[in-house]
Motif scaffolding. Structure first.
Motif, PDB file in Angstrom:
ATOM      1  N   ILE A 142      43.028  48.141  42.387  1.00 30.46           N
ATOM      2  CA  ILE A 142      42.222  48.891  41.420  1.00 30.46           C
ATOM      3  C   ILE A 142      40.804  48.972  41.962  1.00 30.46           C
ATOM      4  O   ILE A 142      40.177  47.950  42.249  1.00 30.46           O
ATOM      5  N   LYS A 150      37.850  48.439  35.225  1.00 36.12           N
ATOM      6  CA  LYS A 150      38.854  47.924  36.164  1.00 36.12           C
ATOM      7  C   LYS A 150      39.449  46.600  35.683  1.00 36.12           C
ATOM      8  O   LYS A 150      40.661  46.405  35.720  1.00 36.12           O
ATOM      9  N   SER A 151      38.590  45.686  35.240  1.00 35.13           N
ATOM     10  CA  SER A 151      39.093  44.395  34.768  1.00 35.13           C
ATOM     11  C   SER A 151      39.896  44.540  33.479  1.00 35.13           C
ATOM     12  O   SER A 151      40.868  43.804  33.262  1.00 35.13           O
ATOM     13  N   PHE A 154      43.249  45.624  34.552  1.00 35.31           N
ATOM     14  CA  PHE A 154      43.919  44.475  35.172  1.00 35.31           C
ATOM     15  C   PHE A 154      44.515  43.564  34.094  1.00 35.31           C
ATOM     16  O   PHE A 154      45.679  43.140  34.200  1.00 35.31           O
ATOM     17  N   ASN A 155      43.757  43.256  33.063  1.00 36.84           N
ATOM     18  CA  ASN A 155      44.273  42.423  31.972  1.00 36.84           C
ATOM     19  C   ASN A 155      45.417  43.097  31.242  1.00 36.84           C
ATOM     20  O   ASN A 155      46.371  42.439  30.807  1.00 36.84           O
ATOM     21  N   ALA A 163      40.703  38.172  33.482  1.00 37.59           N
ATOM     22  CA  ALA A 163      39.445  38.656  34.046  1.00 37.59           C
ATOM     23  C   ALA A 163      38.395  38.810  32.954  1.00 37.59           C
ATOM     24  O   ALA A 163      38.700  39.190  31.817  1.00 37.59           O
ATOM     25  N   THR A 174      32.421  41.505  37.647  1.00 29.67           N
ATOM     26  CA  THR A 174      33.394  41.048  38.645  1.00 29.67           C
ATOM     27  C   THR A 174      32.771  41.127  40.035  1.00 29.67           C
ATOM     28  O   THR A 174      32.224  42.162  40.424  1.00 29.67           O
ATOM     29  N   ARG A 178      40.499  39.468  42.350  1.00 28.39           N
ATOM     30  CA  ARG A 178      41.413  38.688  41.505  1.00 28.39           C
ATOM     31  C   ARG A 178      42.826  39.214  41.692  1.00 28.39           C
ATOM     32  O   ARG A 178      43.054  40.426  41.709  1.00 28.39           O
ATOM     33  N   ASP A 193      42.293  43.154  41.290  1.00 25.99           N
ATOM     34  CA  ASP A 193      41.103  43.634  40.602  1.00 25.99           C
ATOM     35  C   ASP A 193      39.905  43.422  41.523  1.00 25.99           C
ATOM     36  O   ASP A 193      39.660  42.303  41.984  1.00 25.99           O
ATOM     37  N   SER A 194      39.170  44.482  41.796  1.00 29.23           N
ATOM     38  CA  SER A 194      38.057  44.415  42.739  1.00 29.23           C
ATOM     39  C   SER A 194      36.731  44.579  42.012  1.00 29.23           C
ATOM     40  O   SER A 194      36.675  44.962  40.837  1.00 29.23           O
TER      41      SER A 194
END
Length: 640
Positions: A142, A150-151, A154-155, A163, A174, A178, A193-194
């Motif tokens: 991502i 993004k986070s 991700f979650n 995150a 972030t 992750r 996750d970036s």
């Protein structure tokens, strides 16, 4: 087969359908449904595509049926061709090039009140992603500019709040990569996750270092989700990220995702306008979704599945369904290791040294780590889950935003860990002439109270001269023992994470503490040990000496023992400390917390009186019958 798809988006709760237009297709249309009416929007065709094979040729026939609806808009075709050239009565397709005719498509028109049509590749081999090992799952990265969600996505994909998510338009929450396992329908894949990407950041800054880390991770990914903010529209930073992706990942599958699209709709045209802007990025049709509400995950599923299936088929990592998975009974139990400490003591540097790779962001700035990063690696046949936490600070009312969330997350991972590695700064110890500050004492005591194994790691010994090094070596163990007297033998390791010195010593001590933490002692051995210990203990009053019937271990992790005492005299706190110290010395259980409780053993009279009354009545009745039988026998003999 080179196909061109288009979609008719109807009004709310309207009916949708899919159409397949191809040069190699056979389209059969009814005379009462001309193509002019179709393009005019007065009717939409429900299409059913079937595939059949003849002797020396392959044909694809598409019967169409119409129903009355109004089409709002269409997506553009991939080729600028006229529909009149594509539509004919019957077009036969030669099967000379068999490689281009191996895919079968079945597209069913959905006449129910649903939002999206369903399309599924029928000829592709059915793949069960749940049977694939985690290490061999496809990887999805991502990526996007800061503060696009993004986070949050991700979650949503991993179905847990791992995150940190906080609305900071001018800051980055972030900063590290992750890793997690995503669950999207029946799909399973690794998702990364970036941090927010800024392509124009300088190389020496924090943003420049995160960009370099993302570039290294990009080589390990198979598919990239390029997130943009649908509310704000296309920004110049989004264009910079698009150029960066074309430069660094020219051959990768990139899917544009318009996040925060829950308030956009087709009626007002806001969704179509946002999709038009996103289409100019040049990565294909965008997908509208909302990571916060879960809207649009179905379209993301349809977009990800082909590329994930291609990776699995090419990687040949599908396990045999007939082969049973045999677990290794000799495999060691997994270990949860948490690295905690104050800010800027070298926690992230130690994690990179243990992994021997640049996994997390490091630098001279204090408080650089915000998210608690969980990494898995192997050490001597054991799975170790290593957690790098943010710097531990005393939480105050003034702490708001990501810093307060980092403190809560660090405490949560301390509770989950099996062994806690407390990091100290050797340079600060030599200057302050004391080993542990208030924050570090709080961490150590909380770890012991929660029953976790504790290993103290003194970092940055490369900054000390010989005399300072000797002073630190002598001072740290003594002060730790005085601060935490209830746990003796806490191991202390002196390392230099920057140079990689002492990393193997850290893992050896962690593994040794974990083995002690999980140990179980047989009851017979404990009772033999108890008789020896009680004989050598000096009691002030022999009459007041408690009588321990037996001693047993009821659980491990941490080891917990129960002493069953008879009589009115109970074990005092001094007696419990004596037993704890004797256990650690005789069974080599130093460095871990031990718990001893006492219970009153039941008396024999109470155990006899606890016999049920039914059994008593049955015994009595049996005795009476025996006596009556005997008397009757004697009476018969006398009469004879």
């Amino acid at each position: 087969m080179y196909c061109s798809w288009f979609r008719a988006i109807l009004g709310r709760k309207g009916r949708h359908s899919l159409g397949l237009l191809s040069r190699n297709a056979t389209l059969q249309c009814f005379a009462h449904n001309p193509i002019s009416k179709f393009l005019g929007g007065s009717a939409v065709c429900g299409v059913r595509v079937t595939h059949f094979r003849l002797a020396n040729r392959t044909a694809l026939s598409v019967p169409c049926s119409s129903f009355s609806q109004n089409a709002v808009n269409f997506c553009s075709l991939t080729e600028q061709v006229e529909l009149g050239e594509l539509v004919g009565s019957v077009i036969s397709v030669s099967s000379g090039d068999s490689s281009s005719e191996k895919e079968d498509f079945q597209v069913a028109a959905d006449h129910s009140d649903c939002d999206e049509p369903k399309a599924r590749a029928m000829s592709r081999e059915s793949i069960d992603f749940t049977n694939i090992p985690i290490q061999r799952l496809p990887t999805v990265l991502i990526i996007g500019r800061p503060n696009v969600g993004k986070s949050a996505l991700f979650n949503r994909l991993i179905r847990r709040r791992e995150a940190l998510v906080y609305n900071t338009p001018n800051d980055h929450v972030t900063r590290d990569i992750r890793d997690g396992v995503a669950k999207l329908g029946d799909l399973r894949f690794r998702v990364l996750d970036s941090a927010g990407l800024e392509a124009e950041a300088s190389s020496g800054s924090v943003l420049g270092r995160t960009s370099a880390m993302i570039k290294d991770v990009l080589a390990k990914a198979n598919t990239t989700l390029f997130l943009i903010d649908a509310r704000d529209g296309l920004q110049p930073m989004d264009l910079d990220v698009g150029k960066w992706l074309r430069k660094n990942a020219p051959d990768m599958k990139i899917i544009v995702v318009m996040n925060k699209a829950e308030l956009l709709d087709n009626i007002s045209g806001s969704l179509a306008a946002a999709a038009g802007e996103a289409y100019t990025l040049g990565f294909g049709d965008p997908i509208a979704l909302s990571a916060e509400t879960g809207f649009g995950l179905g379209e993301l599923y349809e977009a990800l599945r082909p590329s994930l299936e291609d990776y699995v088929l090419n990687d040949e990592c599908i396990p045999d369904n007939n082969s049973s998975l045999v677990e290794d009974v000799d495999s060691k139990l997994p270990l949860q290791l948490a690295i905690v400490g104050r800010p800027n003591v070298g926690k992230s540097t130690l994690l990179n040294a243990l992994l021997q790779e640049k996994r997390v962001l490091v630098g001279p700035e204090a408080g650089l780590t915000r998210d608690s990063i969980r990494v898995e690696f192997q050490y001597e046949g054991r799975d170790v889950y290593l957690v790098d936490t943010a710097g531990w600070l005393d939480r105050t009312k003034q702490d708001k935003g990501p810093s307060s969330l980092s403190i809560v997350q660090s405490r949560k991972h301390l509770m989950r860990a099996h062994v806690v590695a407390l990091i100290l700064d050797a340079e600060e110890i030599s200057k302050a002439k004391r080993s542990m500050k208030h924050t570090e004492v709080v961490i150590a005591r909380r770890a012991v109270e929660e029953g976790r194994g504790l290993v103290v790691v003194v970092n940055k010994i490369d900054l000390l001269n010989r005399k300072q090094y000797e002073n630190v070596i002598n001072a740290v163990p003594e002060e730790i023992q005085s601060v935490i007297p209830q746990v003796s033998g806490i191991p202390v390791v002196f390392v230099s994470a920057l140079e990689g010195k002492g990393r193997l010593a850290v893992m050896r001590q962690v593994d040794d503490i974990y083995e002690k933490w999980c140990c179980r002692l047989p009851t017979a051995r404990l009772n033999r040990w108890l008789r020896k210990v009680m004989s050598r203990h000096s009691w002030k009053d022999q009459s007041a000496q408690p009588k321990i019937k037996y001693f047993t271990q009821v659980k491990a992790r941490p080891p917990t023992f129960v002493a069953f005492v008879s009589g009115k005299n109970q074990l005092s706190d001094t007696d419990l400390r004596f037993l704890t110290r004797s256990l650690k010395e005789d069974f080599d259980l130093g460095g871990i917390p031990l718990r001893i409780t006492q219970r009153t053993a039941p008396k024999r009279s109470e155990s006899k009186s606890s016999i049920p009354s039914k059994k008593k009545r049955s015994v009595g009745s049996t005795t009476e019958r025996m006596m009556s039988d005997k008397r009757s026998t004697v009476a018969l003999e006398n009469s004879s």
